[in-house]
Design a protein around this motif. Structure first.
Motif, mmCIF file in Angstrom:
data_model
loop_
_atom_site.group_PDB
_atom_site.id
_atom_site.type_symbol
_atom_site.label_atom_id
_atom_site.label_comp_id
_atom_site.label_asym_id
_atom_site.label_seq_id
_atom_site.Cartn_x
_atom_site.Cartn_y
_atom_site.Cartn_z
ATOM 1 N N TYR A 48 0.831 -1.203 0.000
ATOM 2 C CA TYR A 48 0.000 0.000 0.000
ATOM 3 C C TYR A 48 0.868 1.258 0.000
ATOM 4 N N MET A 49 1.860 1.293 0.877
ATOM 5 C CA MET A 49 2.720 2.472 0.952
ATOM 6 C C MET A 49 3.528 2.655 -0.337
ATOM 7 N N LEU A 50 3.959 1.561 -0.942
ATOM 8 C CA LEU A 50 4.681 1.649 -2.212
ATOM 9 C C LEU A 50 3.780 2.203 -3.313
ATOM 10 N N SER A 51 2.531 1.746 -3.349
ATOM 11 C CA SER A 51 1.618 2.254 -4.377
ATOM 12 C C SER A 51 1.307 3.731 -4.165
ATOM 13 N N VAL A 52 1.180 4.166 -2.913
ATOM 14 C CA VAL A 52 0.953 5.591 -2.630
ATOM 15 C C VAL A 52 2.173 6.409 -3.058
ATOM 16 N N LEU A 53 3.362 5.909 -2.777
ATOM 17 C CA LEU A 53 4.579 6.609 -3.169
ATOM 18 C C LEU A 53 4.691 6.718 -4.691
ATOM 19 N N LEU A 54 4.422 5.629 -5.383
ATOM 20 C CA LEU A 54 4.492 5.659 -6.847
ATOM 21 C C LEU A 54 3.439 6.599 -7.436
ATOM 22 N N ALA A 55 2.245 6.609 -6.854
ATOM 23 C CA ALA A 55 1.194 7.523 -7.339
ATOM 24 C C ALA A 55 1.609 8.975 -7.111
ATOM 25 N N ALA A 56 2.193 9.263 -5.965
ATOM 26 C CA ALA A 56 2.638 10.625 -5.685
ATOM 27 C C ALA A 56 3.747 11.051 -6.632
ATOM 28 N N LEU A 57 4.711 10.180 -6.870
ATOM 29 C CA LEU A 57 5.786 10.504 -7.809
ATOM 30 C C LEU A 57 5.264 10.697 -9.221
ATOM 31 N N THR A 58 4.312 9.883 -9.607
ATOM 32 C CA THR A 58 3.713 10.022 -10.937
ATOM 33 C C THR A 58 3.032 11.382 -11.079
ATOM 34 N N VAL A 59 2.285 11.765 -10.067
ATOM 35 C CA VAL A 59 1.613 13.071 -10.113
ATOM 36 C C VAL A 59 2.637 14.195 -10.176
ATOM 37 N N LEU A 60 3.695 14.086 -9.392
ATOM 38 C CA LEU A 60 4.704 15.141 -9.394
ATOM 39 C C LEU A 60 5.458 15.213 -10.723
ATOM 40 N N ILE A 61 5.757 14.079 -11.315
ATOM 41 C CA ILE A 61 6.520 14.075 -12.565
ATOM 42 C C ILE A 61 5.645 14.468 -13.748
ATOM 43 N N VAL A 62 4.449 13.922 -13.821
ATOM 44 C CA VAL A 62 3.576 14.179 -14.964
ATOM 45 C C VAL A 62 3.029 15.605 -14.929
#
Length: 63
Positions: A48-62
């Motif tokens: 769960y924490m990994l998926s939240v981190l990846l979603a946050a990074l995706t939002v920041l990068i995109v």
């Protein structure tokens, strides 16, 4: 005065990060006598924490 957008953001942060952490901590204490469930709890929470981190990074990068 705090803007409504900041307050909504804080509520979303609490729902996404703090509430699952509290649930994990309570489950951590309750499931200690059951090793398999205890290990599964770690795997599920880590995922769960990994998926939240990846979603946050995706939002920041995109964005």
């Amino acid at each position: 005065m705090i803007s409504p957008a900041i307050l909504v953001g804080m509520q979303i942060f609490a729902a996404v990060m703090i509430l699952p952490t509290v649930i994990y901590s309570v489950g951590h204490r309750l499931m200690r006598p059951f090793p398999r469930v205890f290990n599964a709890l770690h795997i599920v929470f880590g995922g769960y924490m990994l998926s939240v981190l990846l979603a946050a990074l995706t939002v920041l990068i995109v964005n």
